[in-house]
Design an enzyme around this catalytic site. Structure first.
Site, short mmCIF file in Angstrom:
data_model
loop_
_atom_site.label_atom_id
_atom_site.label_comp_id
_atom_site.label_asym_id
_atom_site.label_seq_id
_atom_site.Cartn_x
_atom_site.Cartn_y
_atom_site.Cartn_z
N GLY A 53 0.85 -1.20 0.00
CA GLY A 53 0.00 0.00 0.00
C GLY A 53 0.87 1.24 0.00
O GLY A 53 2.07 1.16 0.31
N CYS A 80 5.31 -6.12 1.56
CA CYS A 80 5.65 -4.69 1.59
C CYS A 80 4.95 -3.98 2.77
O CYS A 80 5.31 -4.21 3.91
CB CYS A 80 5.31 -4.06 0.24
SG CYS A 80 6.14 -2.48 0.01
N TYR A 81 3.92 -3.18 2.51
CA TYR A 81 3.23 -2.52 3.63
C TYR A 81 2.72 -3.58 4.62
O TYR A 81 2.76 -3.38 5.84
CB TYR A 81 2.05 -1.69 3.11
CG TYR A 81 1.31 -0.94 4.19
CD1 TYR A 81 1.78 0.29 4.66
CD2 TYR A 81 0.15 -1.46 4.76
CE1 TYR A 81 1.11 0.98 5.66
CE2 TYR A 81 -0.53 -0.78 5.76
CZ TYR A 81 -0.04 0.45 6.21
OH TYR A 81 -0.71 1.12 7.19
N HIS A 167 7.93 -7.62 -3.97
CA HIS A 167 6.62 -8.03 -4.50
C HIS A 167 6.72 -9.34 -5.31
O HIS A 167 7.07 -9.30 -6.49
CB HIS A 167 6.06 -6.92 -5.40
CG HIS A 167 5.67 -5.71 -4.62
ND1 HIS A 167 4.42 -5.55 -4.07
CD2 HIS A 167 6.38 -4.63 -4.26
CE1 HIS A 167 4.37 -4.41 -3.42
NE2 HIS A 167 5.55 -3.83 -3.52
N GLU A 169 4.34 -11.00 -6.47
CA GLU A 169 3.25 -11.05 -7.46
C GLU A 169 3.61 -10.37 -8.78
O GLU A 169 2.96 -10.58 -9.79
CB GLU A 169 1.98 -10.41 -6.87
CG GLU A 169 2.01 -8.89 -6.67
CD GLU A 169 2.68 -8.44 -5.38
OE1 GLU A 169 3.48 -9.21 -4.83
OE2 GLU A 169 2.43 -7.30 -4.94
N ASP A 225 -18.91 -11.19 -21.93
CA ASP A 225 -19.46 -11.31 -20.57
C ASP A 225 -20.96 -11.61 -20.57
O ASP A 225 -21.41 -12.54 -19.90
CB ASP A 225 -19.18 -10.04 -19.77
CG ASP A 225 -17.71 -9.66 -19.83
OD1 ASP A 225 -16.90 -10.56 -20.07
OD2 ASP A 225 -17.38 -8.47 -19.65
N LYS A 366 -11.57 -11.61 -16.54
CA LYS A 366 -11.96 -11.79 -17.95
C LYS A 366 -11.50 -13.13 -18.55
O LYS A 366 -12.28 -13.84 -19.17
CB LYS A 366 -11.37 -10.64 -18.76
CG LYS A 366 -11.85 -10.58 -20.18
CD LYS A 366 -13.12 -9.81 -20.23
CE LYS A 366 -13.62 -9.60 -21.62
NZ LYS A 366 -14.80 -8.74 -21.60
#
Ligand code: XMP
Length: 510
Positions: A53, A80-81, A167, A169, A225, A366
């Site tokens: 964050g 991180c945060y 990170h 990710e 969708d 998606k």
């Protein structure tokens, strides 16, 4: 459903954590860090991830989490945060780094940490932080460091608390996926093999129960969708699903025919195609402002849809193809972002129509919707189609909209799409379309001077439509598109190719 919960502290990478876990076939959800403990514990949790964050842990009003989550006995990974938060909560010390670190670092990992099982001792990782942990809380062991940061990871195996300053990710972190996999499988002991289709039976059973006594209305646009959502609902309630397709007259060549072929013929849906093209054209007469076009189209769409749906007896529900990113955006701890363009969707409908919503895709991204469609054997051409905006060709005709100009654009656009498909480029591109410009220029055709309109071709690559880069189409393909449009579409004598990225441009021209 078993899951790993991600608590969001406002990082730009929070959605990426979810994407990576889902890629690993681990089901996860994102909730704001301010979520009440009862809601958190109402889920079947195998572990929790605290995201990064933008705040500093010592800043006034810095986001916090209910500290009781640390007493649940669940494995927790702070990123991180999230790491600074664990440190702070457990009595460690966080300081402002000498310089804000943004970019690559070489990380030295500890062999003993289960997070780094199977990960080399030195890896390249992505850092983005202003604070760092100076002193670990009592009982914690260091699991990683870099040349700049002594404590780039720490953990307490007994308490199942793990933390990383970098990170995992982010795509640029080596072995990032492996680190998240270790957390999910070795630490949280998540054993399931989740897939988008895991939802299907449960979702169908829920819809059957909810819509037992009433009909469901669906604004079917033919996009990915709404198509996938409607096929799911039709599996649950068959002919009690009523689909309405509004022909705004601003559709591409072939769009309406494909609707008929797929949904009338193949799926035998109750599908009403409403031809409102004259109405839209008259309301748009003389309008050239992009925002006014969007507003008029949105409002007219709702009027037509509302009138048509009143004819449906016993309607209790409205089906919407809302996706997970839309939900996350609206619950995120981040503030609302500036409105660049007002997007046209049917968001205003349920309130007006007093219908309850059915949103079978609301936990999916998606590409997962496409996978789900594939598992239901839906046509690949439908699932892999490019996005097409609600206001349709209206925002690709710069200036006034007339039937003649719509016809010109439709012809040019069809040629361009056909050629891109022939060259095998359709699936490499996020979106490909033509824009009709209100610019005339001089040309020479045969022996005659011409003074005609210009078509701009726009092809972009993107992951989510938020940012985009222009596609580097082969010259041969560009040449074919250009020569065919100029020779086959009366009224066009010049083709230009748009070479701007987003930002600073947007994908659509209006
Ligand atoms: P922009 O032009 O904002 O577009 O870069 C990003 C993506 O959104 C699509 N788009 C829309 N989709 N209703 C929609 O359903 C709209 O009003 C709308 N405007 C833009 C655009 O085609 C691109 O994929």
């Amino acid at each position: 459903m078993n899951q790993i919960l991600i608590l969001d502290f406002g990082s730009q990478y929070t959605q990426l954590i979810a994407r990576r876990l889902r890629q690993l076939k681990v089901y996860c959800e994102i909730l704001p860090c301010s979520t009440k403990l009862e809601e958190i514990t109402s889920k079947e949790l195998k572990g929790i991830i605290l995201s990064g964050g933008p705040s500093s842990i010592y800043a006034k009003n810095s986001p916090k989490v209910d500290p009781k989550i640390f007493e649940l006995g669940l494995p927790i990974l702070g990123i991180c945060y999230g790491m600074q938060l664990i440190s702070h909560d457990r009595g460690g010390k966080v300081i402002k780094s000498k310089k804000r670190e943004y970019g690559f670092s070489i990380l030295k990992t500890s062999k003993k940490s289960p997070l780094f099982n199977g990960v080399p001792e030195k890896i390249k990782v992505w850092m983005s932080h202003g604070d760092e942990v100076k002193k670990m809380p009592k009982g914690f062991k260091k699991s990683a460091n870099t040349s700049d940061i002594k404590i780039a990871g720490f953990e307490n195996e007994k308490e199942k608390l793990y933390a990383l300053q970098f990170h995992p990710e982010v795509h640029h972190t080596d072995y990032g996926l492996k680190i998240l996999k270790n957390f999910a499988h070795k630490i949280c002991l998540y054993k399931d093999q989740w897939s988008p289709a895991s939802f299907l039976n449960e979702t169908i059973a829920d819809i059957k129960k909810d819509a037992k006594n009433s009909s469901v209305i669906c604004g079917l646009s033919g996009g990915v969708d709404s198509s996938v959502a409607s096929v799911i609902v039709s599996k649950a309630i068959g002919k009690k699903l009523y689909c309405i397709f509004v022909d705004t007259g601003l559709l591409r060549t072939g769009d309406k025919e494909r609707m008929r072929a797929v949904f009338n013929k193949k799926y035998k849906f109750n599908l009403k195609i409403v031809d409102a093209s004259k109405l839209f054209l008259s309301k748009l007469k003389g309008v050239s402002s992009p925002e006014r076009k969007r507003k008029i189209i949105g409002k007219t769409f709702i009027e037509v849809f509302d009138k048509e749906s009143k004819k449906i007896k016993n309607a209790g529900f409205l089906l919407q193809g809302t996706l997970y990113p839309d939900i996350i955006e609206s619950v995120s701890v981040k503030g609302p972002s500036a409105v660049i363009k007002s997007h046209h969707n049917v968001g205003g409908l349920p309130k007006k129509m007093k219908l309850k919503l059915i949103e079978p895709l609301k936990f999916l991204f998606k590409d997962e919707v496409r996978e789900l469609g594939r598992s239901m054997k839906m046509p690949e051409e439908l699932l892999m189609q490019h996005p097409f905006p609600g206001p349709g060709l209206a925002i690709r005709i710069i200036g006034d909209i007339t039937q003649e100009r719509i016809n010109i654009l439709k012809k040019a656009d069809k040629i361009m799409r056909d050629e891109i498909k022939k060259f095998g480029w359709y699936d490499k591109i996020w979106q490909a379309f033509c824009v009709l410009l209100p610019v005339k220029s001089v040309g020479v055709m045969g022996d005659e001077r011409s003074y005609e309109n210009t078509i701009a071709v726009r092809c972009v690559e993107s992951v989510d439509g938020m940012t985009a880069d222009w596609s580097k189409l082969p010259y041969e393909l560009m040449q074919k598109i250009s020569s065919r449009i100029v020779s086959e579409v009366k009224g066009i004598n010049r083709i230009v190719y748009d070479i701007t990225s987003k930002p600073p441009s947007t994908i659509e021209w209006e």
